[in-house]
Design a protein around this motif. Structure first.
Motif, short mmCIF file in Angstrom:
data_model
loop_
_atom_site.label_atom_id
_atom_site.label_comp_id
_atom_site.label_asym_id
_atom_site.label_seq_id
_atom_site.Cartn_x
_atom_site.Cartn_y
_atom_site.Cartn_z
N THR A 180 12.55 9.50 -7.27
CA THR A 180 11.53 8.47 -7.44
C THR A 180 12.01 7.14 -6.88
OG1 THR A 180 10.75 9.57 -9.46
CG2 THR A 180 10.06 7.29 -9.13
N VAL A 181 13.29 6.83 -7.08
CA VAL A 181 13.85 5.59 -6.53
C VAL A 181 13.80 5.63 -5.00
CG1 VAL A 181 15.96 4.23 -6.29
CG2 VAL A 181 15.31 5.13 -8.53
N LEU A 182 14.22 6.75 -4.41
CA LEU A 182 14.19 6.87 -2.95
C LEU A 182 12.76 6.74 -2.42
CD1 LEU A 182 16.71 9.83 -2.42
CD2 LEU A 182 17.07 7.42 -1.84
N THR A 183 11.82 7.36 -3.12
CA THR A 183 10.41 7.26 -2.72
C THR A 183 9.92 5.82 -2.78
OG1 THR A 183 9.99 9.51 -3.51
CG2 THR A 183 8.07 8.09 -3.18
N VAL A 213 7.95 1.01 0.22
CA VAL A 213 8.03 -0.42 0.58
C VAL A 213 8.30 -0.57 2.07
CG1 VAL A 213 9.30 -2.57 0.23
CG2 VAL A 213 8.74 -1.13 -1.72
N GLU A 214 9.27 0.19 2.57
CA GLU A 214 9.61 0.09 4.00
C GLU A 214 8.43 0.51 4.86
OE1 GLU A 214 12.12 -1.27 5.22
OE2 GLU A 214 13.88 -1.04 3.94
N ASP A 215 7.72 1.57 4.45
CA ASP A 215 6.56 2.04 5.22
C ASP A 215 5.52 0.95 5.37
OD1 ASP A 215 7.65 4.53 5.55
OD2 ASP A 215 6.40 5.52 4.05
N ASN A 216 5.20 0.29 4.29
CA ASN A 216 4.12 -0.69 4.34
C ASN A 216 4.56 -2.03 4.90
OD1 ASN A 216 1.66 0.65 3.03
ND2 ASN A 216 3.31 1.18 1.61
N LEU A 217 5.84 -2.36 4.76
CA LEU A 217 6.35 -3.53 5.47
C LEU A 217 6.24 -3.32 6.98
CD1 LEU A 217 9.56 -4.49 3.42
CD2 LEU A 217 7.50 -5.88 3.71
N ALA A 218 6.63 -2.12 7.42
CA ALA A 218 6.54 -1.80 8.84
C ALA A 218 5.09 -1.81 9.30
CB ALA A 218 7.18 -0.44 9.11
N ALA A 219 4.20 -1.24 8.48
CA ALA A 219 2.79 -1.19 8.85
C ALA A 219 2.22 -2.59 9.01
CB ALA A 219 2.00 -0.41 7.80
N LEU A 220 2.51 -3.47 8.07
CA LEU A 220 1.98 -4.84 8.16
C LEU A 220 2.54 -5.58 9.36
CD1 LEU A 220 1.94 -5.93 4.40
CD2 LEU A 220 -0.03 -5.60 5.90
N ALA A 245 -2.67 -1.66 3.87
CA ALA A 245 -1.21 -1.80 3.80
C ALA A 245 -0.82 -2.89 2.82
CB ALA A 245 -0.64 -2.09 5.18
N SER A 246 -1.63 -3.96 2.74
CA SER A 246 -1.36 -5.02 1.76
C SER A 246 -1.48 -4.48 0.34
CB SER A 246 -2.35 -6.18 1.96
OG SER A 246 -2.18 -6.79 3.22
N VAL A 247 -2.52 -3.68 0.11
CA VAL A 247 -2.71 -3.07 -1.22
C VAL A 247 -1.56 -2.13 -1.53
CG1 VAL A 247 -4.17 -1.54 -2.59
CG2 VAL A 247 -5.21 -3.30 -1.17
N LEU A 248 -1.20 -1.28 -0.58
CA LEU A 248 -0.16 -0.29 -0.82
C LEU A 248 1.21 -0.94 -0.99
CD1 LEU A 248 -1.30 2.51 1.67
CD2 LEU A 248 -1.47 2.51 -0.84
N LEU A 249 1.46 -2.04 -0.27
CA LEU A 249 2.73 -2.73 -0.44
C LEU A 249 2.79 -3.36 -1.83
CD1 LEU A 249 5.43 -3.78 0.53
CD2 LEU A 249 4.25 -5.72 1.60
#
Length: 495
Positions: A385-388, A393-400, A462-466
Motif C-alpha cells: 500500500t505504501v509503494l502504491t 503521487v508520482e503518476d499524477n505529478l508527472a501527468a500534471l 489529474a488534479s483530483v487524483l493527486l
C-alpha cells in the motif's frame, strides 16, 4: 464461617501477586513494519511550482479549490446519502462493538440461579425387602455466582489491543471510502462539464457546417462548383450532427453515475448543462515521509498490522495456565418455602481455580502459526500500500507536469488550425482551392478543439487524483481517539 474468612483472606493476599503477574503480556510488542525506503523528495517535483497551503482546503474540503458551487453542493451530499459510505460507517460501528465486547473480559461475570425441584424417595424397607413407605420433598435453591479470570498472561489485553487497532483500521476505511467517493464524484462532474463545453463546440460546429453546406449549395445552383462539393459538405454536416448526438450518451451516463454517488435515483436526478469554467488549481505537495500519515488507506493497512501482531500474543497465551477466582453464595432448603431465606439454609463456596491444558495434538501451535502467517500477510499488504501511494503521487505529478506542457503546444496548434480554416474558406470563396481543402481544414480544427478540451479534462482529473493520492487533507491523527470517532459515528447515524 471461620473457614470462609480464612479462604477470603488467602485470596486477598494473593491479589497483589496476581495483579503483578497480570502486568506482563506474552507475544511480541508492536513495532511498525519498515516500509520501502522513503525518498527525500518526489522524483517528479523537480520543476514543480509549490502552492500555498491555503490553496488546498486543509479542512478536508479540497474540492472547493475548483470554485464550483454546484460541485461543492454535490460533494456535501455524499455524507448524507451515499450508501457505500453508510455501509462503511456500519462496519465501523460493528468494529467498535467488538472493542466493547473485548473490554468486557476485564470484568468479572455475575449470574443468578433459582430452582424448585420435587423428589420422592423411599423411607425404609420391610423384612421381605419391599418398601415400607416413601416421602415427597420440595427442594428450593437460590444462588449468586461470580467468576473472574485473571489476565495473568495478557490474553485479554492483547485481544483488546487487537480489536482497538481493527476499529482504527475500520475508521480509516471509512475515511478512504469517503475520499474515494468524493474524488469519483469530482472526476465525473468535471468530465460532465467538459462534455457540456464539447457539446457547445459541436453545436457551433454544426451551425458552421450548415452555413458551409448552404454556401456550397448556392454555388452549385449557380453553376460555380460541382455536385461532389455539395455531397462532401452534406456528409461533413451529418457527421458533425451525429457526433453532437453521440456526445449526449456519455453525458447521460455521467449524470447517472453522479446520481448514484449522491444516493439519488438516476431517473429523477439531473444537472443543467453548463460549460466548464474552472482551471486546474495548484496543489501543495508535502514531503514523501508525510504521505504515510496523510493517506487513510495506508493508515488502515498499518492498523491491521498492529491488530495481527496482538493476535499472536492471544494465541501464545493459550500455552500458559489460566487462573480464575470464583465465588458463590445463596440459600438451599427442603423444609418448605417459608424457610428458604433463613440462616440455616445458607450455602457458599469461594476459591481460586488454576487450569492448564496438557495435550491438544498441536492445536495451539497451529493457531499460533496461523497468527504469525496472518501478520506476515498484512505486513506485506501494508508495504504494498505504501509503494502504491508513492506510485500514485508520482503518476499524477508527472501527468500534471506533462499535460501543462502539452496544453501550451496544443493551444498553439489550435490557433493555427483556426487561422487555416479562415484562410482556406476565403480561398474557396475566391475559387482558388477546391472544397476538399476546406473540409480538411475544418476537420483539423474540430479535432484540435476537442483535443484541447480533452487535455483540459485530463489536467482536472489529474488534479483530483493527486489530491486523493495525497490524502485530501486527512491525517492519521483523525483515528487516534476511538471515543471521539464513536461519538461522531453516532451523531452521523442520527442525521
Amino acid at each position: 464461617m471461620t473457614y470462609a474468612k480464612h479462604n477470603l483472606t488467602r485470596i486477598l493476599m494473593l491479589t497483589p501477586l496476581t495483579l503483578a503477574l497480570a502486568a506482563c503480556s506474552v507475544g511480541p510488542d508492536y513495532v511498525r513494519p519498515q516500509a520501502a525506503a522513503v525518498p527525500a523528495a518526489f522524483k517528479e517535483m523537480k520543476d514543480w511550482k509549490p502552492a500555498q497551503p491555503s490553496e488546498l482546503a486543509m479542512n478536508g474540503k479540497w474540492w472547493e479549490m475548483f470554485g464550483d458551487p454546484q460541485l461543492n453542493a454535490l460533494v456535501e451530499q455524499i455524507d448524507i446519502s451515499n450508501q457505500n459510505l453508510a455501509q462503511s460507517e456500519a462496519n465501523f460501528r460493528k468494529a467498535m462493538a467488538l472493542v466493547q465486547a473485548a473490554r468486557a473480559d476485564y470484568s468479572p461475570t455475575l449470574s443468578a440461579d433459582a430452582s424448585r425441584t420435587r423428589s420422592r424417595s423411599a423411607t425404609g424397607s420391610g423384612s421381605s425387602g419391599s418398601s415400607s413407605g416413601s416421602s415427597v420433598r420440595d427442594n428450593y435453591s437460590f444462588s449468586l455466582n461470580a467468576d473472574w479470570e485473571i489476565d495473568v498472561w495478557g490474553r485479554v489485553r492483547r485481544n483488546v489491543e487487537s480489536n482497538e487497532a481493527s476499529a482504527q483500521a475500520s475508521a480509516a476505511d471509512l475515511a478512504a471510502t469517503r475520499l474515494s467517493a468524493q474524488a469519483q464524484l469530482a472526476q465525473n462532474y468535471l468530465q460532465l462539464r467538459v462534455l457540456d463545453a464539447q457539446q457547445q463546440l459541436l453545436d457551433d460546429t454544426v451551425a458552421a457546417y450548415q452555413r458551409s453546406y448552404q454556401l456550397t449549395l448556392n454555388q452549385y445552383n449557380a453553376g460555380v462548383v460541382a455536385k461532389s462539393d455539395v455531397i462532401q459538405a452534406q456528409t461533413q454536416l451529418k457527421s458533425a450532427q451525429a457526433q453532437a448526438l453521440d456526445n449526449g450518451v456519455q453525458r447521460a451516463q455521467l449524470e447517472h453515475a453522479i446520481a448514484l454517488l449522491v444516493g439519488q435515483p438516476a431517473s429523477t436526478f439531473s444537472i443543467t448543462p453548463s460549460p466548464l469554467t474552472a482551471a486546474a488549481p495548484p496543489i501543495p505537495v508535502a514531503l514523501p515521509s508525510m504521505l504515510l500519515e496523510r493517506r487513510p488507506d495506508v493508515a488502515g493497512a498499518e492498523r491491521r498490522v498492529a491488530a495481527a501482531n496482538a493476535q499472536i500474543g492471544v494465541a501464545q497465551a493459550a500455552y500458559y495456565p489460566s487462573l480464575s477466582l470464583s465465588a458463590s453464595g445463596g440459600f438451599q432448603t427442603s423444609n418448605g418455602l417459608a424457610n428458604w431465606f433463613t440462616m440455616p439454609s445458607r450455602v457458599w463456596s469461594l476459591g481460586p481455580q488454576l487450569s492448564q491444558l496438557i495435550f491438544d495434538g498441536g492445536a495451539r501451535r497451529s493457531v499460533t502459526d496461523q497468527a504469525i502467517a496472518s501478520y506476515d500477510g498484512v505486513a506485506a499488504a501494508y508495504k504494498q500500500t505504501v509503494l502504491t501511494a508513492f506510485q500514485e503521487v508520482e503518476d499524477n505529478l508527472a501527468a500534471l507536469r506533462i499535460l501543462e506542457q502539452e496544453a501550451v503546444v496544443q493551444n498553439e496548434a489550435l490557433q493555427s488550425a483556426r487561422q487555416a480554416v479562415t484562410l482556406v474558406t476565403n480561398q474557396y470563396k475566391a475559387g482558388t482551392v477546391n472544397y476538399t481543402s476546406v473540409i480538411t481544414a475544418q476537420a483539423t480544427a474540430l479535432t484540435s478543439e476537442r483535443t484541447a478540451l480533452d487535455i483540459l479534462y485530463r489536467r482536472m482529473a489529474a488534479s483530483v487524483l493527486l489530491t486523493k493520492a495525497l490524502g485530501g487533507g486527512w491525517s492519521e491523527q483523525n483515528i487516534a481517539d476511538l471515543g471521539a470517532l464513536a461519538s461522531q459515528s453516532e451523531n452521523s447515524k442520527k442525521k
